[in-house]
Design an enzyme around this catalytic site. Sequence first.
Site, PDB file in Angstrom:
ATOM      1  N   CYS A  96       0.817  -1.213   0.000  1.00 47.44           N
ATOM      2  CA  CYS A  96       0.000   0.000   0.000  1.00 47.44           C
ATOM      3  C   CYS A  96       0.856   1.271   0.000  1.00 47.44           C
ATOM      4  O   CYS A  96       1.450   1.595  -1.021  1.00 47.44           O
ATOM      5  CB  CYS A  96      -0.997  -0.032   1.155  1.00 47.44           C
ATOM      6  SG  CYS A  96      -2.375   1.105   0.851  1.00 47.44           S
ATOM      7  N   HIS A 201      -3.502  -5.286   2.151  1.00 52.63           N
ATOM      8  CA  HIS A 201      -3.213  -5.457   3.573  1.00 52.63           C
ATOM      9  C   HIS A 201      -3.853  -6.776   3.988  1.00 52.63           C
ATOM     10  O   HIS A 201      -4.324  -7.539   3.163  1.00 52.63           O
ATOM     11  CB  HIS A 201      -3.865  -4.338   4.387  1.00 52.63           C
ATOM     12  CG  HIS A 201      -3.284  -2.985   4.172  1.00 52.63           C
ATOM     13  ND1 HIS A 201      -2.073  -2.605   4.685  1.00 52.63           N
ATOM     14  CD2 HIS A 201      -3.764  -1.902   3.519  1.00 52.63           C
ATOM     15  CE1 HIS A 201      -1.848  -1.334   4.373  1.00 52.63           C
ATOM     16  NE2 HIS A 201      -2.842  -0.878   3.650  1.00 52.63           N
TER      17      HIS A 201
HETATM   18  N1  GLN Z   1      -1.734   6.982   2.363  1.00 50.74           N
HETATM   19  C1  GLN Z   1      -1.888   6.142   1.221  1.00 50.74           C
HETATM   20  C2  GLN Z   1      -3.246   6.297   0.565  1.00 50.74           C
HETATM   21  O1  GLN Z   1      -4.196   6.672   1.203  1.00 50.74           O
HETATM   22  C3  GLN Z   1      -1.598   4.683   1.583  1.00 50.74           C
HETATM   23  C4  GLN Z   1      -2.603   4.145   2.596  1.00 50.74           C
HETATM   24  C5  GLN Z   1      -2.246   2.790   3.146  1.00 50.74           C
HETATM   25  O2  GLN Z   1      -1.084   2.399   3.279  1.00 50.74           O
HETATM   26  N2  GLN Z   1      -3.266   2.062   3.550  1.00 50.74           N
HETATM   27  O3  GLN Z   1      -3.384   6.044  -0.627  1.00 50.74           O
END
Ligand code: GLN
Length: 246
Positions: A96, A201
Amino acid sequence: MTPALRVCALYPDLMNIYADRGNLLMLERRCAWRGIGFALTAAGLGDAVDPSAHDLFYLGGGQDRDQRLCALDLVQTKRDALHAAADEGKLVLGVCGGYQLLGHGYALADETIPGLGLVDVDTIRSAGPRLIGNVAIEVELDEVDGPPLRGVLAGFENHAGRTVLGDAALPLGRVLKGHGNTGKSGLEGVRRDGVIGTYLHGPLLPKNAWFADWLIRRALGVAELAPLDDALEDAAHAEARRAAGA
Ligand code: GLN
């Protein structure tokens, strides 16, 4: 004797949204249960990394604020080493927010957070809805020895960023259910040799034990690992697939 798996966790305190440290625990446990050594090194802000000292580099998810902090440090103190590691065929796994930082950059409304440029992808923060929910993708992975391994990865995604693959980039997989890279492309993640980025995730590896083992085989360059009793892991995987509707 199988060599030890040497993992370098990048910013484990800052880039660890959704308990993504479970991915590291999963690797540690699956090695330990087989009598394979496991060495974990943490590299935080300001720490240099030695490309030849590790088999797998791990960068988890994070909020935009933490990504900004880590991105500047990544580019200033770790970029060359991580490029050298990738060139040696080492594994670099980004989840992510970590995935977004493997690419060229992450464009926010008023600034662009720089990326490592390990893969040809660009991410733009969308003003539209966050892409949230259970997700399942189908992937095909090359084996150290033998035919490619096909399977389904199941997990959970929550991102504002939309990631677009450049002409030179290949996805990690195809979306069966969920959003993936953009919510529209039908593609999920990116893969360039040992460099892998994904929005999944879960944590990813506890829900997909077969993929954790593929990473271990690939990192160690072994064709086979001793089988484990995966009744619980298989149930977790089945439940994650069921939750995604795939
Ligand atoms: N901050 C990033 C986004 O919102 C990654 C979010 C995350 O790692 N869940 O796209």
